[in-house]
Design a protein around this motif. Structure first.
Motif, short mmCIF file in Angstrom:
data_model
loop_
_atom_site.label_atom_id
_atom_site.label_comp_id
_atom_site.label_asym_id
_atom_site.label_seq_id
_atom_site.Cartn_x
_atom_site.Cartn_y
_atom_site.Cartn_z
N VAL A 1 0.88 -1.22 0.06
CA VAL A 1 -0.07 0.07 0.06
C VAL A 1 0.89 1.31 0.02
CG1 VAL A 1 -1.57 1.32 1.38
CG2 VAL A 1 -2.01 -1.00 1.12
N VAL B 1 -3.59 -4.24 -5.38
CA VAL B 1 -4.25 -4.28 -4.09
C VAL B 1 -5.62 -3.85 -4.12
CG1 VAL B 1 -3.88 -3.35 -1.82
CG2 VAL B 1 -1.96 -3.57 -3.05
N GLN C 1 -4.71 1.85 4.83
CA GLN C 1 -4.53 3.26 4.84
C GLN C 1 -4.98 3.64 6.11
OE1 GLN C 1 -2.58 5.05 2.36
NE2 GLN C 1 -2.49 6.64 4.12
N ARG D 1 -7.05 -1.59 0.30
CA ARG D 1 -6.15 -0.27 0.40
C ARG D 1 -6.38 0.57 1.50
NH1 ARG D 1 -2.55 1.35 -3.44
NH2 ARG D 1 -3.22 -0.01 -4.92
N ASN E 1 2.38 2.01 -3.18
CA ASN E 1 1.26 1.96 -4.35
C ASN E 1 1.59 0.76 -5.21
OD1 ASN E 1 -0.48 4.22 -4.59
ND2 ASN E 1 1.35 5.62 -4.31
#
Lengths: 343, 343
Positions: free
Chosen positions: A22, A29, A38, A34, A25
Motif C-alpha cells: 500500500v 491491491v 491506509q 488499500r 502504491n
DNA sequence: GTAGGTCTTTACAACGTTATACAGGCGCTT
DNA sequence: AAGCGCCTGTATAACGTTGTAAAGACCTAC
C-alpha cells in the motif's frame, strides 16, 4: 516510539508486505484493502524509515553538492537552483564546501566526506585530472564548470573562452584599447585559465596588447582579492581604460579601489564582471557582467546525476553547454545608456 | 561490488563482530588482532555502510539546516559556519531553503522534507508558535533568530531590539533627527518586528519622531525590496536624514536609489544596515552595519543540537544570545572618518 | 463441477551493521 | 591446585524495509 510497518500490519490485521504494498502504491491491491490499511497508517501516523529503505534498496534520495564556497553569491544562487531542481525529483541536497582546495576536492570526490549519497555534483577549482583517474567510488559524479581534460564524467559548463571573448569584445567595440584582466589564479584553476585565454585571444584578434603587465593574479576570488589586484595594477603605473574581472565580487572590489583613486567608472575605466550576481545590479555603478544561466546549470546537473542513476551506465559521458549572455549595465555604458539594461 | 564486514571477516579469518569491534575502536581487542583485521580492512578497502549503521543505531550523522534563502549572503555565510561547526563533530549538513514561507517552514519543522536527519536547525520567518505546538517529530529542533514566544525549543539569536537600538543610537548621536526604517515586513515576521520595536524605542527615548510615515514595509528582503521602499519614502515627500534598513541588501538597494536621486550618503542621508555581509565592505560607500557573530551562531546551533542528541532530554530549552557589534563605515561617517573602521 | 488461469495476499530471506549473551583462555587469589 | 573473575573473541538476533516465491482466493470456461 516510532511506528513501523509491523505495527501497522498488526493494527490492520494484515501482513507486513501488504502494508508495504500500500505504501509503495503496488498495483495489485484491492481498493477495500488499500483503504483499510491506509486507515491504520493514518491512525498510527506511520512514516517509512528511510534508513531501512536505503539499506534494502541501496538508494538514499540524497545527492551531494560540493562547492568551493558559499560566501560567493554565485555559488549560493547556484546551490539554490540545485536544491530546487533536486526537490522536483524528490531528491534532497547535502551541501559541502571545499574552499577550492585540491585536498578537500579530492576528499569529496572520493566520497570521504559524505557517504550516504546517491550522486555527487562537484564544482572543482584546483582538482586535477589525475585526482579523478583512480576514483574507486561508484556514485555518479557530475562536474560543474568547464574542464579541459578528458575524463569519463559529465560536465555542465558554459563556454568560458567564448564568454570571456564576448566580454572583451564588448569593451573593444566601445573603443577601449587597454583591457586588464583581474583574477588569473595563482594556483592552477581551469576556469580562470580559460577566461584568461579568451581575454588574450580576443585582444590579439583585435590587434591590442595582452601582455602580462595587464594581468593580475590572486590567491582568492573575493572582493578583497579584486581590490588588491586592481590596486597592484594602478600602483604599477599602468592606466588601462577597461578591466575584465574573473567574477563579480572581484569586479566590485576593483571598482571600490577605482573610486578610492578618483577614477570614474565607466568614463575613465570600464569594468566587466562574470556571474551576474544580484549584488552587481545595485551598486552606485551597476555592473556589466557575463550571465550564466544558473537555473539551467543546476537543473542539468541534477538531471545528469539522476540519469546516471537510472541505470544505463554505458552511455558516453556528455559535456553539456549551458547558456550565457552578456548583460550590459552602467559600468561599461554609463547611467543613461544602461538604464534599460538594468535588472 | 561493495565490501562489507562479512568480506573483511572472511579475509581476516575472524568473526564479523571482531571486525566491527576494530572499526569502532572497541577497547578490548588485542593489538595483534587489531592489526591483523586492520590489514584486511586496508587491503579490501572496506568502508562502513552508513545506512546499515543508521538502521541499527538510529543515528545518521546528518543534521538539516533550513534557511529562508541562500541568495542573501548573510544566510550563505551562516550556512558556511554551520557546515564547518558540524564538520568539527563529524556531522554533515543537509541544506534546505524555505523561501521564508510559513507553509514550507511548517513542512520542514515536521520533517516532511528530510527524514534522514538527527537534528534540525531552522531559521524561520513566518512560522508561528502554534505551528510548532503539535510537532510530533522527535528530532531535536533548534531555532535560529529571536522569537518572542515560549516554546520548548532552543533559540540561538542576537538581541534584535538591543541591536536595533544601538544602530539607531549611533545615528542619533551623529545628530540625525529623522530616521526612517526600511523593511518592516508585510506579513508577520518576528525579527522584523523586533527591529522596528528597537528603532521606535530608541527614537522615542531620544524624543524624536517615529511615526508610520517613516516606516516602509516590504514583501521581500532583497536589494530590490530595499530600493522600492526607499523610493516610496522619497516619493512620499519625506526627507529623512538617516535610514536604518532591516538588512544589508536592503540598505544597499536603498543607497542605490539615493544615488539615483542625487542624494549623498552620508552627507544628506546616513544609512545603517544589518548583518554585516561582505558586500557592504566594498561599495562606493561602505556600509555601517550591525554585525552578528555568525561563526558563533553557527557553532552554538550545532552544539545545541548535538547536546539534545546527547540524551539528557530533560534539560530546559535554553535561549542563547550570540554577540553582535556595530561596525561603523562610510555610510554614516564619511570616507575619512571611516578609514580605519573599514574591514 | 472442476480444471486452469488470474489476481491478491503472505511468509521468508536479505540488505550491513551493532548489542547481547555467552564461551573459552588466562592470571590471580586463597 | 582449584576457584574465581576478567579479558578476548564468537554466534545470533535484531533494526525496518522490499524482492521473491509461493500460497490462497476468486473467476471463467468447458
Amino acid at each position: 516510539m516510532r511506528v513501523s510497518l509491523k505495527d501497522v500490519a498488526a493494527h490492520a490485521g494484515v501482513s507486513i508486505k501488504t502494508v508495504s504494498n500500500v505504501v509503495n502504491n503496488y498495483q495489485h491491491v484491492t481498493p477495500a484493502m488499500r483503504e483499510r490499511v491506509q486507515r491504520s497508517i493514518d491512525v498510527l501516523g506511520y512514516r517509512p524509515n528511510l534508513a531501512a529503505r536505503h539499506l534494502r534498496k541501496g538508494r538514499t534520495g540524497i545527492i551531494a553538492l560540493a562547492l568551493p564556497e558559499l560566501g560567493n553569491p554565485y555559488f549560493a544562487e547556484l546551490a539554490a537552483a540545485v536544491i530546487d531542481a533536486a526537490a522536483a525529483h524528490e531528491y534532497i541536497v547535502l551541501l559541502d564546501h571545499t574552499g577550492g582546495y585540491r585536498e578537500q576536492e579530492v576528499l569529496v570526490s572520493q566520497g570521504f566526506r559524505a557517504r550516504v549519497i546517491d550522486g555527487l555534483i562537484l564544482s572543482p577549482i584546483e582538482l586535477e585530472a589525475e585526482d579523478l583517474r583512480d576514483r574507486a567510488e561508484n556514485v555518479p559524479l557530475v562536474l560543474l564548470g568547464e574542464r579541459d581534460y578528458d575524463l569519463p564524467y559529465d560536465h555542465i559548463a558554459i563556454d568560458n573562452v567564448a564568454a570571456a571573448r564576448a566580454a572583451v569584445r564588448h569593451l573593444v567595440e566601445l573603443g577601449r584599447r587597454e583591457v586588464a584582466f583581474i583574477g588569473a589564479r595563482r594556483g592552477r584553476s581551469e576556469p580562470a585559465q580559460l577566461r584568461v585565454r579568451g581575454w588574450r585571444e580576443e585582444l590579439t584578434a583585435a590587434g591590442l596588447p595582452a601582455d602580462d603587465g595587464l594581468v593580475a593574479a590572486t590567491d582568492g576570488w573575493g572582493h578583497a582579492d579584486g581590490a588588491d589586484a586592481m590596486r597592484r595594477i594602478l600602483e604599477s603605473g599602468r592606466r588601462p581604460d577597461a578591466v575584465f574581472a574573473y567574477n563579480d565580487p572581484m569586479a566590485i572590489g576593483a571598482m571600490r579601489v577605482l573610486f578610492e583613486w578618483g577614477l570614474r567608472v565607466p568614463e575613465d575605466i570600464a569594468v566587466v564582471g562574470f556571474d551576474d550576481v544580484v549584488e552587481g545590479h545595485f551598486g552606485a555603478v551597476t555592473l556589466t557582467s557575463v550571465s550564466p544561466d544558473k537555473e539551467a546549470i543546476g537543473r542539468l546537473a541534477v538531471e545528469s546525476v539522476l540519469e546516471r542513476l537510472g541505470g544505463n551506465e554505458v552511455s558516453e559521458p556528455h559535456r553539456v553547454w549551458a547558456d550565457y549572455r552578456l548583460v550590459e549595465r552602467e559600468s561599461t555604458l554609463g547611467r543613461a545608456a544602461a538604464a534599460d539594461g538594468r535588472g
